[in-house]
Design a protein around this motif. Structure first.
Motif, PDB file in Angstrom:
ATOM      1  N   THR A 257      22.475  24.122  27.013  1.00 26.78           N
ATOM      2  CA  THR A 257      22.766  23.063  27.993  1.00 26.78           C
ATOM      3  C   THR A 257      21.852  23.153  29.215  1.00 26.78           C
ATOM      4  N   SER A 258      21.320  24.328  29.487  1.00 23.85           N
ATOM      5  CA  SER A 258      20.442  24.497  30.650  1.00 23.85           C
ATOM      6  C   SER A 258      19.140  23.726  30.510  1.00 23.85           C
ATOM      7  N   LYS A 259      18.802  23.330  29.283  1.00 19.25           N
ATOM      8  CA  LYS A 259      17.554  22.601  29.046  1.00 19.25           C
ATOM      9  C   LYS A 259      17.680  21.105  29.320  1.00 19.25           C
ATOM     10  N   ILE A 260      18.899  20.627  29.501  1.00 16.54           N
ATOM     11  CA  ILE A 260      19.090  19.188  29.635  1.00 16.54           C
ATOM     12  C   ILE A 260      19.839  18.770  30.906  1.00 16.54           C
ATOM     13  N   LEU A 261      20.704  19.655  31.455  1.00 15.91           N
ATOM     14  CA  LEU A 261      21.562  19.227  32.567  1.00 15.91           C
ATOM     15  C   LEU A 261      20.818  19.119  33.896  1.00 15.91           C
ATOM     16  N   MET A 262      19.900  20.040  34.191  1.00 17.52           N
ATOM     17  CA  MET A 262      19.137  19.916  35.436  1.00 17.52           C
ATOM     18  C   MET A 262      18.237  18.677  35.417  1.00 17.52           C
ATOM     19  N   PRO A 263      17.525  18.396  34.315  1.00 14.39           N
ATOM     20  CA  PRO A 263      16.773  17.127  34.258  1.00 14.39           C
ATOM     21  C   PRO A 263      17.668  15.904  34.443  1.00 14.39           C
ATOM     22  N   LEU A 264      18.890  15.955  33.911  1.00 11.00           N
ATOM     23  CA  LEU A 264      19.841  14.864  34.104  1.00 11.00           C
ATOM     24  C   LEU A 264      20.117  14.646  35.587  1.00 11.00           C
ATOM     25  N   ALA A 265      20.409  15.717  36.310  1.00  9.08           N
ATOM     26  CA  ALA A 265      20.713  15.607  37.743  1.00  9.08           C
ATOM     27  C   ALA A 265      19.504  15.085  38.513  1.00  9.08           C
ATOM     28  N   TYR A 266      18.322  15.615  38.208  1.00 12.60           N
ATOM     29  CA  TYR A 266      17.108  15.177  38.906  1.00 12.60           C
ATOM     30  C   TYR A 266      16.833  13.696  38.662  1.00 12.60           C
ATOM     31  N   ALA A 267      16.982  13.250  37.405  1.00 18.01           N
ATOM     32  CA  ALA A 267      16.733  11.848  37.090  1.00 18.01           C
ATOM     33  C   ALA A 267      17.715  10.942  37.817  1.00 18.01           C
ATOM     34  N   SER A 268      18.976  11.348  37.891  1.00 12.35           N
ATOM     35  CA  SER A 268      19.986  10.548  38.591  1.00 12.35           C
ATOM     36  C   SER A 268      19.672  10.434  40.077  1.00 12.35           C
ATOM     37  N   ILE A 269      19.204  11.528  40.654  1.00  9.93           N
ATOM     38  CA  ILE A 269      18.878  11.528  42.087  1.00  9.93           C
ATOM     39  C   ILE A 269      17.658  10.642  42.357  1.00  9.93           C
ATOM     40  N   LEU A 270      16.601  10.825  41.570  1.00 11.60           N
ATOM     41  CA  LEU A 270      15.358  10.089  41.808  1.00 11.60           C
ATOM     42  C   LEU A 270      15.494   8.611  41.442  1.00 11.60           C
ATOM     43  N   GLY A 271      16.351   8.295  40.486  1.00 15.33           N
ATOM     44  CA  GLY A 271      16.578   6.891  40.144  1.00 15.33           C
ATOM     45  C   GLY A 271      17.129   6.104  41.309  1.00 15.33           C
ATOM     46  N   GLY A 272      17.836   6.781  42.211  1.00 18.93           N
ATOM     47  CA  GLY A 272      18.416   6.111  43.375  1.00 18.93           C
ATOM     48  C   GLY A 272      17.390   5.619  44.374  1.00 18.93           C
ATOM     49  N   THR A 273      16.124   6.066  44.239  1.00 19.13           N
ATOM     50  CA  THR A 273      15.079   5.610  45.170  1.00 19.13           C
ATOM     51  C   THR A 273      14.498   4.258  44.762  1.00 19.13           C
ATOM     52  N   CYS A 274      14.941   3.710  43.631  1.00 18.92           N
ATOM     53  CA  CYS A 274      14.317   2.495  43.085  1.00 18.92           C
ATOM     54  C   CYS A 274      14.866   1.196  43.669  1.00 18.92           C
ATOM     55  N   THR A 275      16.065   1.227  44.233  1.00 21.20           N
ATOM     56  CA  THR A 275      16.634   0.014  44.838  1.00 21.20           C
ATOM     57  C   THR A 275      17.372   0.381  46.118  1.00 21.20           C
ATOM     58  N   LEU A 276      17.665  -0.627  46.894  1.00 19.80           N
ATOM     59  CA  LEU A 276      18.410  -0.405  48.137  1.00 19.80           C
ATOM     60  C   LEU A 276      19.775   0.204  47.866  1.00 19.80           C
ATOM     61  N   ILE A 277      20.455  -0.262  46.804  1.00 17.21           N
ATOM     62  CA  ILE A 277      21.817   0.197  46.531  1.00 17.21           C
ATOM     63  C   ILE A 277      21.853   1.455  45.667  1.00 17.21           C
ATOM     64  N   GLY A 278      20.691   2.049  45.397  1.00 14.72           N
ATOM     65  CA  GLY A 278      20.646   3.238  44.562  1.00 14.72           C
ATOM     66  C   GLY A 278      21.337   4.436  45.184  1.00 14.72           C
ATOM     67  N   THR A 279      21.296   4.551  46.499  1.00 12.49           N
ATOM     68  CA  THR A 279      21.996   5.634  47.190  1.00 12.49           C
ATOM     69  C   THR A 279      22.610   5.093  48.472  1.00 12.49           C
ATOM     70  N   SER A 280      23.640   5.762  48.931  1.00 14.28           N
ATOM     71  CA  SER A 280      24.261   5.381  50.202  1.00 14.28           C
ATOM     72  C   SER A 280      23.304   5.623  51.358  1.00 14.28           C
ATOM     73  N   THR A 281      22.374   6.573  51.204  1.00 14.24           N
ATOM     74  CA  THR A 281      21.377   6.852  52.251  1.00 14.24           C
ATOM     75  C   THR A 281      20.510   5.626  52.501  1.00 14.24           C
ATOM     76  N   ASN A 282      20.065   4.988  51.415  1.00 16.44           N
ATOM     77  CA  ASN A 282      19.236   3.789  51.551  1.00 16.44           C
ATOM     78  C   ASN A 282      19.978   2.703  52.328  1.00 16.44           C
ATOM     79  N   VAL A 283      21.221   2.470  51.947  1.00 12.47           N
ATOM     80  CA  VAL A 283      22.012   1.424  52.589  1.00 12.47           C
ATOM     81  C   VAL A 283      22.247   1.759  54.063  1.00 12.47           C
ATOM     82  N   ALA A 284      22.514   3.042  54.345  1.00 13.69           N
ATOM     83  CA  ALA A 284      22.782   3.458  55.727  1.00 13.69           C
ATOM     84  C   ALA A 284      21.552   3.292  56.610  1.00 13.69           C
TER      85      ALA A 284
END
Length: 585
Positions: free
Chosen positions: A131-158
């Motif tokens: 599981t260590s080979k897939i879960l960290m990439p999952l978290a990183y992809a979820s975090i970086l995907g949020g930079t693609c739109t305004l509503i991707g993260t609460s930080t962008n909206v704030a």
């Protein structure tokens, strides 16, 4: 005087956020009270952030995301994609990162990580992949995907809400998509090439072995003359020695005791306790310690099993001790051990307060585990059983989401009204209940963002923003505008370690805007660079999405540093190179 007070409060807030001595919303509200009491900000300014339109946008997205989960459409998509990707490990890594990143462009990244986590753990066990080979990439992809739109993260909206308050146009829904897609692509390519080689590989073990339970469990035989006979299991003399009763073997039966169970002659009690107490109990009359009989099979039987359960975001158990949560009474489960940030906790389990990302080793009946599969507080890391796909309601929620995006993008409706209308429609069409809609909203985050927006106002009113801007220009102004921007980006990345991403951005943005004005640079470019920097700090596992995968992936702290540091440096370079291209200085 006011500048000193504001900066002192900032330092105190950073320390309290880092140590978690107080909950973040309490720290935020105390700061607002002090700032309003000292007249640095007015009462209206103190609570303006909490009543702003970006708070409505964030709350509405929480509801829509929960509605999507409730309809089972996300589980349906995940299962189909994972089945396709299981043909090869590289294909699975690529598909998981691509889809999770795409979904997180429109949903909270922690929710997306939690959504993928359970099926990926189950699939990894089935295909014998760590599981260590897939879960960290999952978290990183979820975090970086949020930079693609305004509503991707609460930080962008704030940040968009804050710069709108200063007179600039708010950030468009897809204004940052160009640079966001590049950031995500760099992260994807890195993890597919360099990153996957830096990830650890942990062999799966039996749960009893993995948590090293043999050192803490023993079997006690109750002799016919024992004074324990007739005593209630959970009020017996053994409990005074801090032994926890896990199991009873009575003849051919192996079962979990409850609060009504009494000890009988010849019972074999499987108990947990430390060595010192074990030595003391050996002197007790009428019992016999079975040496070398500590086997993990005693923890399981035909109807009793061991499993791991993850404490998820918005869990009602966060902050409660195991004893306060009343696991045995409420869930019919016994908590045997807790894995937290790579460390296994076994002593005084009842007094340990649960945190996001805690992995609980629990024992209970198969029926109890089946009942808990749809729990909103715990995720069972076992064979994945997707929610029933409610196709009609799933289509309705997606239509509501698309309606909000289209009407907001075309300025047919204000973005806050568009998403609020979409959230209300998802409730009216019974895609999600009112109670679940309220439960989906992270009010702690809303208080934090609203409060830190007011803190930004305090920095302006007190002159602290000007003071810091002058200091930064004096130190770095001679190196040029890009050097100053780079300094702000690095500062934001560092501040996201002790603080939340949104809080770090809202602290830095007021100073950056003043500095940009004095350098005659574009303040919008500075604000967007800081906003993006708050989402690319992957050096440590303090981001909630990373906390969720920490224990299930069996990671160590150094694994995040080793894998995340080069990626963070790469992404800082991308931001500094591309922000002036998209928003000329």
């Amino acid at each position: 005087m006011e500048i000193a007070l504001v900066l002192t409060l900032l330092v105190i807030a950073v320390v309290l956020f880092a140590t978690e001595a107080l909950s973040i919303e309490i720290v935020t509200l105390i700061m607002l009270i002090i700032l309003a009491s000292t007249r640095i900000i007015t009462a209206e300014e103190a609570f303006a952030g909490l009543s702003s339109d970006f708070i409505i946008i964030i709350a509405s997205i929480f509801i829509l995301s929960a509605a999507l989960q409730e309809t089972g459409i996300l589980d349906f998509v995940v299962v189909r994609l994972v089945r396709i990707a299981r043909r090869s490990n590289n294909l699975m890594l690529f598909v998981v990162m691509l889809i999770s990143g795409t979904v997180s462009a429109f949903m909270n990244n922690t929710t997306v990580t939690a959504m993928f986590l359970t099926p990926l753990v189950g699939l990894s066990k089935r295909i014998n992949q760590s599981t260590s080979k897939i879960l960290m990439p999952l978290a990183y992809a979820s975090i970086l995907g949020g930079t693609c739109t305004l509503i991707g993260t609460s930080t962008n909206v704030a940040v968009s809400g804050y710069i709108a308050k200063t007179g600039m146009p708010p950030i468009g829904l897809f204004e940052i998509s160009g640079i966001g897609v590049v950031i995500f692509a760099v992260g994807l390519i890195y993890m597919m090439t360099i990153g996957k080689r830096l990830l650890p590989s942990h062999d799966d073990q039996q749960l009893a072995e993995e948590y090293k339970l043999q050192k803490y469990l023993t079997e006690i035989v109750v002799n016919p003359d024992s004074p324990l006979i007739g005593q209630l299991v959970f009020a017996s003399d053994l409990t005074t020695l801090n032994f926890r009763m896990l199991n009873i073997i009575r003849g051919k039966d192996n079962f979990l005791p409850d609060f009504r169970t009494r000890i009988r002659p010849n019972d074999i009690l499987l108990v947990e306790g430390d060595l010192d107490n074990l030595i003391k109990v050996k002197e007790t009359k009428g019992i016999q310690i079975m040496a070398d009989a500590i086997l993990s099979k005693d923890l399981v039987s035909e109807n009793i099993r061991l499993a791991e359960m993850l404490v998820v975001r918005n869990s009602t158990l966060i902050g409660k001790s195991v004893k306060e949560a009343e696991f045995l009474r409420r869930y019919g489960l016994v908590v045997i051990a807790i894995s937290r940030h790579g460390e296994t906790l076994r002593s005084k389990i009842g007094s340990i307060r649960l945190q996001l990302g805690d992995l609980l080793l629990v024992q209970g009946s198969a029926q109890r585990f089946d009942q808990l599969r749809q729990s909103n507080s715990l995720a069972l890391l076992d064979e994945f059983q997707p929610l029933l796909f409610k196709k009609r309601k799933g289509i309705i929620v997606i239509a509501c989401f698309l309606f909000a995006i289209i009407t907001g993008t075309l300025n047919l409706l204000p973005l806050s009204i568009a998403f609020l209308l979409a959230a209300i429609c998802s409730i009216l069409f019974r895609c999600i209940s009112t109670d679940k809609a309220y439960a989906a909203i992270d009010f702690r985050l809303l208080i934090l963002i609203g409060g830190m927006t007011a803190f930004g106002t305090a920095m302006e009113n007190s002159g602290a923003a000007d003071f810091l801007a002058h200091g930064i220009i004096q130190m770095m102004g001679s190196f040029g505008t890009m050097a100053v921007l780079g300094g702000f980006v690095v500062l934001t990345v560092l501040l996201t370690q002790p603080m939340s991403n949104a809080a770090a951005a809202l602290v830095v943005v007021p100073v950056a805007l003043r500095t940009a004005a004095e350098l005659h640079a574009d303040p919008r470019a500075f604000a967007i660079a800081i906003m993006l920097a708050a989402s690319v700090s992957l050096v440590t596992p303090f981001e909630p999405a990373c906390i969720l995968v920490y224990s299930p992936g069996k990671y160590h702290f150094r694994d995040f540093i080793k894998t995340g540091t080069p990626l963070t440096v790469l992404l800082i370079i991308v931001i500094l190179v591309l922000v002036p291209v998209f928003w000329p200085m």
